[in-house]
Design a protein around this motif. Structure first.
Motif, PDB file in Angstrom:
ATOM      1  N   UNK A   1       1.224  -1.139   0.367  1.00  0.00           N
ATOM      2  CA  UNK A   1       0.104   0.387   0.065  1.00  0.00           C
ATOM      3  C   UNK A   1       1.116   1.314  -0.106  1.00  0.00           C
ATOM      4  N   UNK A   2       0.769   1.919  -0.649  1.00  0.00           N
ATOM      5  CA  UNK A   2       1.541   3.255  -0.951  1.00  0.00           C
ATOM      6  C   UNK A   2       1.474   4.142  -0.229  1.00  0.00           C
ATOM      7  N   UNK A   3       2.154   4.570   1.071  1.00  0.00           N
ATOM      8  CA  UNK A   3       1.876   5.874   1.233  1.00  0.00           C
ATOM      9  C   UNK A   3       1.216   6.991   0.863  1.00  0.00           C
ATOM     10  N   UNK A   4       0.341   8.157   1.729  1.00  0.00           N
ATOM     11  CA  UNK A   4       0.260   9.072   1.402  1.00  0.00           C
ATOM     12  C   UNK A   4       1.046  10.653   0.688  1.00  0.00           C
ATOM     13  N   UNK A   5       2.807  10.778   1.431  1.00  0.00           N
ATOM     14  CA  UNK A   5       3.066  11.109   1.886  1.00  0.00           C
ATOM     15  C   UNK A   5       4.625  10.650   2.343  1.00  0.00           C
ATOM     16  N   UNK A   6       5.717  11.216   2.398  1.00  0.00           N
ATOM     17  CA  UNK A   6       6.792  10.363   3.294  1.00  0.00           C
ATOM     18  C   UNK A   6       7.787  10.011   2.002  1.00  0.00           C
TER      19      UNK A   6
END
Length: 312
Positions: free
Chosen positions: A21-26
């Motif tokens: 699951x790709x993170x929304x930021x970082x």
């Protein structure tokens, strides 16, 4: 019409909280020289008979997502690949910081890596990326790079970037002339070249899924191997090979500004080499070494990166 050019390509990396699951930021913008990271889904020929000589339509096979990324060995960005190879480091200091990555962890982080070609536009997000192998060479001259081989879960294509606009890292590259090799703490001379390969030997979890993707990539027994090419000048390494005793090999790079990278294989075993005299030039010997777990330290290797980044 704009055409894709490698000179405008870009890459961003972020660690995942949930595998796949790709993170929304970082995300962090990563320097790289080339990449073969991609997803493919082969076609299977129809085996059915009774419809004439012309074959029926093929069917799709399972999805495979993997590839290599060639990256510079530098004082900051290389730490992200070391974390992918070994897990979270032990960080100390107040600037500069010392990040110690140790082998043996059963838990490796997964990453989402986005590669982009803005002029098309095409942005490919590879989720569930786990590092399988990390390798590089030491030599007298040339450009110093490492190759990170990855196993991913899947690929998602978009025409806009999910990582956003990112700032460049402060790139401080190590060069071959910054390198040195020691054996049991003593300088090891007459080395022509050296190769180092660390492998997590990932086991793909190939469960049955409707999307054809893997369920994960689990680390199995790790391996640390390499090769040193030496100009034959003494019997030190040959004597060690014959005796079967281990030694500690350390491969280091140091910048004048104080940043450094040291990779230590704590228990290296050498095979007995064939010493050949093939002509009037100097005699060379090759040792295809293998590392094992050091019984005192309880691990096989340690990678130490000193820089100004507080946390990976």
């Amino acid at each position: 019409m704009a055409r894709a050019q490698g000179a405008r390509a870009q890459m961003a990396l972020a660690y995942e909280t949930v595998y796949g699951t790709p993170p929304v930021g970082g995300f962090t913008k990563m320097p790289f020289a080339s990449t073969s990271l991609g997803s493919e889904q082969p076609l299977l020929n129809s085996e059915l008979l009774g419809y004439g000589r012309d074959p029926l339509a093929p069917i799709k096979d399972a999805v495979t997502a993997d590839g290599d990324v060639m990256v510079p060995i530098d004082a900051e960005a290389f730490g992200f690949w070391l974390k992918a190879a070994f897990g979270d480091p032990i960080t100390s200091g107040v600037g500069p910081y010392t990040h110690e990555f140790r082998s043996g962890s059963w838990t490796l982080p997964s990453m989402s890596i986005e590669t982009g070609m803005p002029e098309v536009p095409r942005y490919a997000m590879y989720s569930g990326c786990v590092l399988d192998t990390l390798s590089w060479q030491m030599q007298r001259s040339g450009i110093l790079t490492a190759t990170a081989s990855l196993v991913a879960q899947g690929e998602a294509i978009a025409n806009t970037s999910a990582s956003g606009t990112l700032a460049d890292l402060d790139l401080k590259r190590f060069g071959h002339f910054n390198g040195a090799i020691t054996r049991n703490g003593q300088s090891l001379g007459n080395i022509i070249s050296a190769e180092i390969t660390y492998a997590n030997n990932l086991d793909r979890v190939e469960t049955i899924r409707s999307d054809g993707r893997i369920d994960g990539a689990d680390p199995s027994i790790a391996a640390l191997t390499g090769k040193i090419e030496v100009r034959f000048a003494d019997q030190v390494l040959v004597d060690q090979a014959i005796a079967g005793d281990p030694c500690a090999l350390q491969f280091t790079y140091t910048l004048p500004s104080g940043e450094s990278f040291a990779f230590t294989a704590h228990a290296v075993y050498l095979p007995r080499p064939r010493i050949e005299m093939s002509g009037p030039q100097g005699v060379q010997a090759s040792f295809d070494w293998q590392a094992a777990r050091d019984t005192t330290l309880g691990r096989m290797c340690t990678a130490t990166l000193i820089n100004t980044i507080g946390e990976y």
